[in-house]
Design a protein around this motif. Structure first.
Motif, PDB file in Angstrom:
ATOM      1  N   THR A  23       0.841  -1.191   0.000  1.00 58.74           N
ATOM      2  CA  THR A  23       0.000   0.000   0.000  1.00 58.74           C
ATOM      3  C   THR A  23       0.876   1.242   0.000  1.00 58.74           C
ATOM      4  OG1 THR A  23      -1.786  -1.110   1.213  1.00 58.74           O
ATOM      5  CG2 THR A  23      -1.786   1.294   1.223  1.00 58.74           C
ATOM      6  N   PHE A  24       0.637   2.112  -0.968  1.00 54.60           N
ATOM      7  CA  PHE A  24       1.366   3.379  -1.056  1.00 54.60           C
ATOM      8  C   PHE A  24       0.464   4.510  -0.562  1.00 54.60           C
ATOM      9  CE2 PHE A  24       3.065   0.716  -4.490  1.00 54.60           C
ATOM     10  CZ  PHE A  24       4.423   0.756  -4.210  1.00 54.60           C
ATOM     11  N   THR A  25       1.044   5.455   0.139  1.00 52.68           N
ATOM     12  CA  THR A  25       0.330   6.654   0.552  1.00 52.68           C
ATOM     13  C   THR A  25       1.025   7.848  -0.072  1.00 52.68           C
ATOM     14  OG1 THR A  25      -0.265   5.626   2.670  1.00 52.68           O
ATOM     15  CG2 THR A  25      -0.515   8.011   2.488  1.00 52.68           C
ATOM     16  N   THR A  26       0.293   8.634  -0.840  1.00 55.22           N
ATOM     17  CA  THR A  26       0.875   9.770  -1.542  1.00 55.22           C
ATOM     18  C   THR A  26       1.154  10.916  -0.585  1.00 55.22           C
ATOM     19  OG1 THR A  26      -1.209  10.896  -2.039  1.00 55.22           O
ATOM     20  CG2 THR A  26      -0.538   9.112  -3.531  1.00 55.22           C
ATOM     21  N   PRO A  27       1.940  11.906  -1.019  1.00 57.13           N
ATOM     22  CA  PRO A  27       2.209  13.058  -0.154  1.00 57.13           C
ATOM     23  C   PRO A  27       0.931  13.768   0.299  1.00 57.13           C
ATOM     24  CG  PRO A  27       3.765  13.016  -1.972  1.00 57.13           C
ATOM     25  CD  PRO A  27       2.753  11.947  -2.258  1.00 57.13           C
ATOM     26  N   SER A  28      -0.156  13.657  -0.498  1.00 57.75           N
ATOM     27  CA  SER A  28      -1.415  14.307  -0.131  1.00 57.75           C
ATOM     28  C   SER A  28      -2.326  13.397   0.690  1.00 57.75           C
ATOM     29  CB  SER A  28      -2.162  14.758  -1.390  1.00 57.75           C
ATOM     30  OG  SER A  28      -2.494  13.645  -2.206  1.00 57.75           O
ATOM     31  N   GLY A  29      -1.855  12.155   0.985  1.00 57.44           N
ATOM     32  CA  GLY A  29      -2.615  11.264   1.843  1.00 57.44           C
ATOM     33  C   GLY A  29      -3.491  10.246   1.143  1.00 57.44           C
ATOM     34  N   LYS A  30      -3.474  10.212  -0.192  1.00 55.95           N
ATOM     35  CA  LYS A  30      -4.264   9.232  -0.927  1.00 55.95           C
ATOM     36  C   LYS A  30      -3.564   7.879  -0.877  1.00 55.95           C
ATOM     37  CE  LYS A  30      -6.217  12.618  -4.139  1.00 55.95           C
ATOM     38  NZ  LYS A  30      -7.588  12.565  -3.623  1.00 55.95           N
ATOM     39  N   LYS A  31      -4.370   6.808  -0.734  1.00 57.76           N
ATOM     40  CA  LYS A  31      -3.812   5.459  -0.640  1.00 57.76           C
ATOM     41  C   LYS A  31      -4.086   4.668  -1.912  1.00 57.76           C
ATOM     42  CE  LYS A  31      -4.111   5.108   4.413  1.00 57.76           C
ATOM     43  NZ  LYS A  31      -2.648   5.047   4.635  1.00 57.76           N
ATOM     44  N   CYS A  32      -3.144   3.809  -2.267  1.00 52.52           N
ATOM     45  CA  CYS A  32      -3.288   2.991  -3.478  1.00 52.52           C
ATOM     46  C   CYS A  32      -2.446   1.727  -3.326  1.00 52.52           C
ATOM     47  CB  CYS A  32      -2.831   3.775  -4.707  1.00 52.52           C
ATOM     48  SG  CYS A  32      -2.964   2.862  -6.264  1.00 52.52           S
ATOM     49  N   ARG A  33      -3.062   0.583  -3.641  1.00 52.34           N
ATOM     50  CA  ARG A  33      -2.310  -0.673  -3.609  1.00 52.34           C
ATOM     51  C   ARG A  33      -1.553  -0.880  -4.913  1.00 52.34           C
ATOM     52  NH1 ARG A  33      -6.376  -5.112  -0.756  1.00 52.34           N
ATOM     53  NH2 ARG A  33      -6.333  -4.185   1.333  1.00 52.34           N
ATOM     54  N   ASN A  34      -0.499  -1.668  -4.848  1.00 50.69           N
ATOM     55  CA  ASN A  34       0.312  -1.895  -6.042  1.00 50.69           C
ATOM     56  C   ASN A  34      -0.470  -2.596  -7.150  1.00 50.69           C
ATOM     57  OD1 ASN A  34       0.328  -4.158  -4.280  1.00 50.69           O
ATOM     58  ND2 ASN A  34       2.109  -5.026  -5.291  1.00 50.69           N
ATOM     59  N   ARG A  35      -1.506  -3.359  -6.814  1.00 48.64           N
ATOM     60  CA  ARG A  35      -2.283  -4.041  -7.845  1.00 48.64           C
ATOM     61  C   ARG A  35      -3.134  -3.066  -8.656  1.00 48.64           C
ATOM     62  NH1 ARG A  35      -7.697  -5.163  -6.454  1.00 48.64           N
ATOM     63  NH2 ARG A  35      -8.270  -4.622  -4.307  1.00 48.64           N
ATOM     64  N   LYS A  36      -3.243  -1.809  -8.207  1.00 47.09           N
ATOM     65  CA  LYS A  36      -4.003  -0.801  -8.940  1.00 47.09           C
ATOM     66  C   LYS A  36      -3.147  -0.070  -9.965  1.00 47.09           C
ATOM     67  CE  LYS A  36      -7.865  -1.297  -6.590  1.00 47.09           C
ATOM     68  NZ  LYS A  36      -9.129  -1.748  -7.212  1.00 47.09           N
ATOM     69  N   LEU A  37      -1.842  -0.303  -9.938  1.00 46.83           N
ATOM     70  CA  LEU A  37      -0.955   0.306 -10.930  1.00 46.83           C
ATOM     71  C   LEU A  37      -0.924  -0.592 -12.154  1.00 46.83           C
ATOM     72  CD1 LEU A  37       1.974   1.386  -8.587  1.00 46.83           C
ATOM     73  CD2 LEU A  37       0.002   2.731  -9.334  1.00 46.83           C
ATOM     74  N   TYR A  38      -0.772   0.032 -13.343  1.00 43.33           N
ATOM     75  CA  TYR A  38      -0.885  -0.775 -14.562  1.00 43.33           C
ATOM     76  C   TYR A  38       0.386  -0.715 -15.399  1.00 43.33           C
ATOM     77  CZ  TYR A  38      -3.314  -3.406 -18.060  1.00 43.33           C
ATOM     78  OH  TYR A  38      -3.696  -4.420 -18.906  1.00 43.33           O
ATOM     79  N   PRO A  39       0.822  -1.848 -15.964  1.00 40.71           N
ATOM     80  CA  PRO A  39       0.231  -3.180 -15.804  1.00 40.71           C
ATOM     81  C   PRO A  39       0.625  -3.766 -14.452  1.00 40.71           C
ATOM     82  CG  PRO A  39       2.135  -3.298 -17.256  1.00 40.71           C
ATOM     83  CD  PRO A  39       1.927  -1.847 -16.947  1.00 40.71           C
ATOM     84  N   PRO A  40      -0.313  -4.369 -13.726  1.00 40.79           N
ATOM     85  CA  PRO A  40      -0.065  -4.805 -12.343  1.00 40.79           C
ATOM     86  C   PRO A  40       1.077  -5.792 -12.187  1.00 40.79           C
ATOM     87  CG  PRO A  40      -2.127  -5.713 -13.205  1.00 40.79           C
ATOM     88  CD  PRO A  40      -1.691  -4.659 -14.172  1.00 40.79           C
TER      89      PRO A  40
END
Length: 318
Positions: free
Chosen positions: A218-235
């Motif tokens: 799980t990544f948290t951006t400098p602005s606080g948004k969260k995103c899992r690596n499986r949401k990056l493309y191509p996963p």
């Protein structure tokens, strides 16, 4: 780069569906070898669309999805190459089982591909559902396919053409997820271990939750948004295994000094972008901005100063 657009129109009747298939396969707009079908026979596509709907008793509502992928007129790309890009685009997971007719049109001053998608999946019987996240993945993957070929963005129906940096800023409002994608993609080639990767991401302002007990990062951006690596493309490029493989390659092929140069270069470029008086600091997406050409000369000079062939290194990422 190419621009992906969804065409809105009357699409709730079989007549409208037949009309749009006839339109995109019109010999006045394309050539036989530039027409093809995905999960369907191009010569019987309309009838297959109908049979699929009847088989699952789903003949009401939207009958098809109409999508275009457009290229700049000054892009050095052939109609055959555009068709290959279309084919690769259709290999994405959310097209699996959907019947698609597609054709490259050559009747305008810019090449463009039309896709007509049956709204009922031939394998599952489920109807097409398109989330904002899926749309973003489609656009990002289209950009990836084009970037590998050095192509330029075409912007919207008006035929205006923008460089990639302008497109990201004006058309997408500088996607925070795309910025994260760029950060992870670049930092993985600057790191020699999980710990090194986490540290380098933190230098760019990102928090990384990488636990052996959890399947995803799980990544948290400098602005606080969260995103899992499986949401990056191509996963598959951003799994734990893929990242660890990259770290292993870095250990084998690069010295610590070279890896430090890579991350220092990224940090220097980010600082340079954010310090530029013309940079809109409210957007806070420097890596996306770097894909534009406004600071091309300054970036080239900084690369020389770092003694690193960054373009060569970037090619390894593709």
């Amino acid at each position: 780069m190419a621009v992906i657009e969804f065409i809105n129109g009357e699409n709730k009747t079989y007549g409208a569906m037949k009309k749009v298939i006839d339109y995109i396969t019109n010999p006045a707009k394309t050539e036989p070898h530039l027409i093809d079908g995905h999960n369907c026979d191009i010569n019987n596509a309309y009838h297959q669309f109908v049979l699929t709907k009847r088989n699952y008793n789903k003949e009401t509502g939207r009958q098809y999805i109409h999508v275009t992928q457009s290229f700049a007129p000054y892009d050095k790309v052939t109609p055959e190459e555009v068709k290959k890009i279309a084919y690769e685009l259709l290999q994405m997971e959310f097209f699996k089982g959907f019947e698609v007719v597609y054709a490259v049109h050559t009747d305008k001053n810019h090449l463009h591909t039309h896709f007509v998608v049956n709204t009922v999946n031939a394998e599952t019987g489920l109807k097409w559902k398109q989330s904002a996240e899926q749309l973003q993945l489609l656009k990002d993957y289209s950009d990836d396919l084009c970037r590998k070929r050095g192509l330029i963005i075409t912007y919207g129906k008006k035929g205006n053409h923008k460089n990639r940096g302008e497109y990201r800023t004006k058309d997408k409002g500088q996607s925070w997820k795309y910025e994260l994608y760029l950060a992870v993609k670049k930092v993985k080639w600057c790191s020699k271990s999980k710990e090194d990767f986490i540290s380098n991401m933190e230098k760019l302002g990102y928090k990384v939750d990488w636990s052996d007990e959890r399947k995803y990062i799980t990544f948290t951006t400098p602005s606080g948004k969260k995103c899992r690596n499986r949401k990056l493309y191509p996963p598959e490029k951003f799994t734990k295994e893929a990242l660890l493989k990259a770290f292993d390659l870095n250990n084998q092929r690069a010295k610590d000094k070279e890896l430090k140069k890579r991350i220092d270069l990224i940090l220097s470029l980010v600082y340079m972008i954010q310090s530029n008086p013309d940079y809109d600091k409210t957007k806070k997406y420097p890596l996306s901005t770097l894909e534009g050409v406004a600071l091309k000369d300054e970036i080239a000079e900084l690369k020389k100063g770092k003694g690193l062939d960054w373009d060569k290194e970037s090619a390894r990422e593709m």
